[in-house]
Design a protein around this motif. Structure first.
Motif, mmCIF file in Angstrom:
data_model
loop_
_atom_site.group_PDB
_atom_site.id
_atom_site.type_symbol
_atom_site.label_atom_id
_atom_site.label_comp_id
_atom_site.label_asym_id
_atom_site.label_seq_id
_atom_site.Cartn_x
_atom_site.Cartn_y
_atom_site.Cartn_z
ATOM 1 N N TYR A 156 0.821 -1.202 0.000
ATOM 2 C CA TYR A 156 0.000 0.000 0.000
ATOM 3 C C TYR A 156 0.858 1.256 0.000
ATOM 4 C CZ TYR A 156 -2.875 3.804 1.740
ATOM 5 O OH TYR A 156 -3.480 5.015 1.903
ATOM 6 N N ASP A 157 0.811 1.991 -1.098
ATOM 7 C CA ASP A 157 1.402 3.318 -1.201
ATOM 8 C C ASP A 157 2.889 3.328 -0.807
ATOM 9 O OD1 ASP A 157 1.404 6.062 -1.786
ATOM 10 O OD2 ASP A 157 -0.536 6.356 -0.832
ATOM 11 N N MET A 158 3.387 4.502 -0.491
ATOM 12 C CA MET A 158 4.774 4.710 -0.074
ATOM 13 C C MET A 158 4.766 5.449 1.262
ATOM 14 S SD MET A 158 6.333 6.088 -3.658
ATOM 15 C CE MET A 158 6.285 5.088 -5.153
ATOM 16 N N ASP A 159 5.745 5.169 2.107
ATOM 17 C CA ASP A 159 5.751 5.805 3.428
ATOM 18 C C ASP A 159 5.800 7.334 3.325
ATOM 19 O OD1 ASP A 159 8.394 5.955 2.547
ATOM 20 O OD2 ASP A 159 9.266 5.171 4.402
ATOM 21 N N THR A 160 6.458 7.857 2.301
ATOM 22 C CA THR A 160 6.530 9.305 2.120
ATOM 23 C C THR A 160 5.144 9.904 1.913
ATOM 24 O OG1 THR A 160 7.034 8.795 -0.188
ATOM 25 C CG2 THR A 160 8.874 9.453 1.211
ATOM 26 N N ARG A 161 4.345 9.264 1.081
ATOM 27 C CA ARG A 161 3.007 9.773 0.777
ATOM 28 C C ARG A 161 2.072 9.618 1.975
ATOM 29 N NH1 ARG A 161 0.900 10.496 -3.966
ATOM 30 N NH2 ARG A 161 -0.871 9.125 -3.498
ATOM 31 N N VAL A 162 2.196 8.497 2.688
ATOM 32 C CA VAL A 162 1.389 8.305 3.892
ATOM 33 C C VAL A 162 1.720 9.389 4.915
ATOM 34 C CG1 VAL A 162 0.915 6.752 5.823
ATOM 35 C CG2 VAL A 162 1.123 5.829 3.503
ATOM 36 N N TYR A 163 2.993 9.668 5.067
ATOM 37 C CA TYR A 163 3.480 10.680 6.014
ATOM 38 C C TYR A 163 2.935 12.065 5.659
ATOM 39 C CZ TYR A 163 7.151 13.150 8.739
ATOM 40 O OH TYR A 163 7.838 13.926 9.622
ATOM 41 N N ILE A 164 3.062 12.437 4.396
ATOM 42 C CA ILE A 164 2.593 13.753 3.955
ATOM 43 C C ILE A 164 1.080 13.872 4.109
ATOM 44 C CG2 ILE A 164 2.335 15.276 1.949
ATOM 45 C CD1 ILE A 164 5.076 14.118 0.991
ATOM 46 N N ASN A 165 0.355 12.845 3.664
ATOM 47 C CA ASN A 165 -1.112 12.893 3.746
ATOM 48 C C ASN A 165 -1.596 12.954 5.191
ATOM 49 O OD1 ASN A 165 -1.912 12.951 1.018
ATOM 50 N ND2 ASN A 165 -1.542 10.756 0.813
ATOM 51 N N ALA A 166 -0.907 12.243 6.084
ATOM 52 C CA ALA A 166 -1.296 12.263 7.499
ATOM 53 C C ALA A 166 -1.169 13.667 8.068
ATOM 54 C CB ALA A 166 -0.441 11.288 8.299
ATOM 55 N N TYR A 167 -0.067 14.343 7.773
ATOM 56 C CA TYR A 167 0.120 15.692 8.293
ATOM 57 C C TYR A 167 -0.787 16.715 7.609
ATOM 58 C CZ TYR A 167 3.671 14.963 11.776
ATOM 59 O OH TYR A 167 4.317 14.590 12.926
ATOM 60 N N LYS A 168 -1.084 16.503 6.336
ATOM 61 C CA LYS A 168 -2.035 17.387 5.652
ATOM 62 C C LYS A 168 -3.400 17.291 6.324
ATOM 63 C CE LYS A 168 -2.028 17.560 1.098
ATOM 64 N NZ LYS A 168 -1.684 18.955 0.737
ATOM 65 N N ASP A 169 -3.817 16.075 6.663
ATOM 66 C CA ASP A 169 -5.114 15.888 7.340
ATOM 67 C C ASP A 169 -5.090 16.540 8.723
ATOM 68 O OD1 ASP A 169 -6.184 14.550 5.216
ATOM 69 O OD2 ASP A 169 -5.807 12.540 6.036
ATOM 70 N N ILE A 170 -3.965 16.373 9.446
ATOM 71 C CA ILE A 170 -3.841 16.983 10.780
ATOM 72 C C ILE A 170 -3.948 18.504 10.697
ATOM 73 C CG2 ILE A 170 -2.212 17.423 12.656
ATOM 74 C CD1 ILE A 170 -1.192 14.505 12.177
ATOM 75 N N ILE A 171 -3.214 19.077 9.748
ATOM 76 C CA ILE A 171 -3.241 20.530 9.577
ATOM 77 C C ILE A 171 -4.638 21.022 9.236
ATOM 78 C CG2 ILE A 171 -2.380 22.433 8.129
ATOM 79 C CD1 ILE A 171 0.239 20.730 7.865
#
Length: 256
Positions: free
Chosen positions: A236-251
């Motif tokens: 599933y996906d790449m850790d970089t994209r998961v990381y970025i998307n998680a912080y985008k949702d948090i923000i």
């Protein structure tokens, strides 16, 4: 280097992983602590070499997550070095012919399946692991605990997939859906019948030969769908994209 992933697959379990692009042993530990079954060290598109990959594999062993490596190409050094440092599975990109796959088995499996070069390397505790004390036992152990997984992303691989999956020493197939769709002149059109039929053909070939079928998924919905369609494993996906998307949702949630 006991490969629990193979046992899970043989028991009919579905395995879930991701691609490592961030790098760093701490990132690997976090993937293990999250509960993923495996991760893929990406040396094809990622910046990693043998020494950094070895550190990631050590971290994986600590946190009980299976270390896979997508090697940069199908050459003997790329195959040999990653297995010697302890990779439990190799995903090999850009396969175009049956002969390439036969050479991969020759490079990656010990006698009598292949002709992998012998040395007392890290994968066998430099010769001090119990399974490495006898050379024949070591060969048998490594052949049954390391996986050779060609990546189907070209027309050459797709057109010969039944013959490729039938080769002894091939443990499974990993589909790169984006490059496969591009090869079919349907870039990113995963619902197009041509792409759907191509993916289905690979799954059927794997099942017919008793090999494992794995695929990359860019969304949770597609990952679930692939499992329902018979895939044994999903990256599933790449850790970089998961990381970025998680912080985008948090923000978004905090600032909204």
């Amino acid at each position: 280097m006991n490969n629990e992933i193979i046992q899970k697959l043989e028991n009919g379990e579905k395995i879930l992983g991701t691609f490592l692009e961030l790098g760093g042993s701490t990132a690997v530990e976090c993937l293990g602590l999250a509960g993923l079954d495996f991760f893929i060290i990406d040396t094809e598109h990622g910046p990693f070499e043998v020494e950094s990959s070895m550190d990631f594999i050590r971290a994986a062993e600590l946190r009980k997550i299976a270390p896979f490596v997508r090697i940069k190409d199908a050459t003997r050094p790329s195959v040999l070095k990653m297995l010697d440092i302890g990779a439990q599975a190799l995903i090999i990109p850009c396969i175009n012919s049956v002969e390439e796959v036969r050479k991969l088995v020759e490079y990656g499996k010990y006698y009598p399946v292949g002709m992998r070069g012998f040395a007392p390397t890290r994968a066998g505790g430099f010769g001090f692991e119990d399974f490495a004390e006898d050379i024949n036992n070591y060969f048998d152990f490594c052949n049954s605990h390391t996986m050779i997984i060609p990546q189907c992303e070209t027309l050459g691989c797709l057109e010969h997939i039944e013959e490729i999956t039938a080769i002894k020493g091939v443990d499974g197939i990993f589909i790169g859906p984006y490059d496969l769709s591009i090869s079919l002149n349907k870039p990113g059109q995963f619902s197009d019948p041509v792409v759907v039929n191509a993916i289905d053909r690979v799954v059927k070939a794997c099942k017919s030969s008793g090999k494992f079928a794995l695929i990359y998924a860019g969304s949770k919905e597609s990952a679930k769908k692939y499992f329902q369609e018979g895939f044994d494993g999903v990256a599933y996906d790449m850790d970089t994209r998961v990381y970025i998307n998680a912080y985008k949702d948090i923000i978004k949630n905090i600032k909204s």
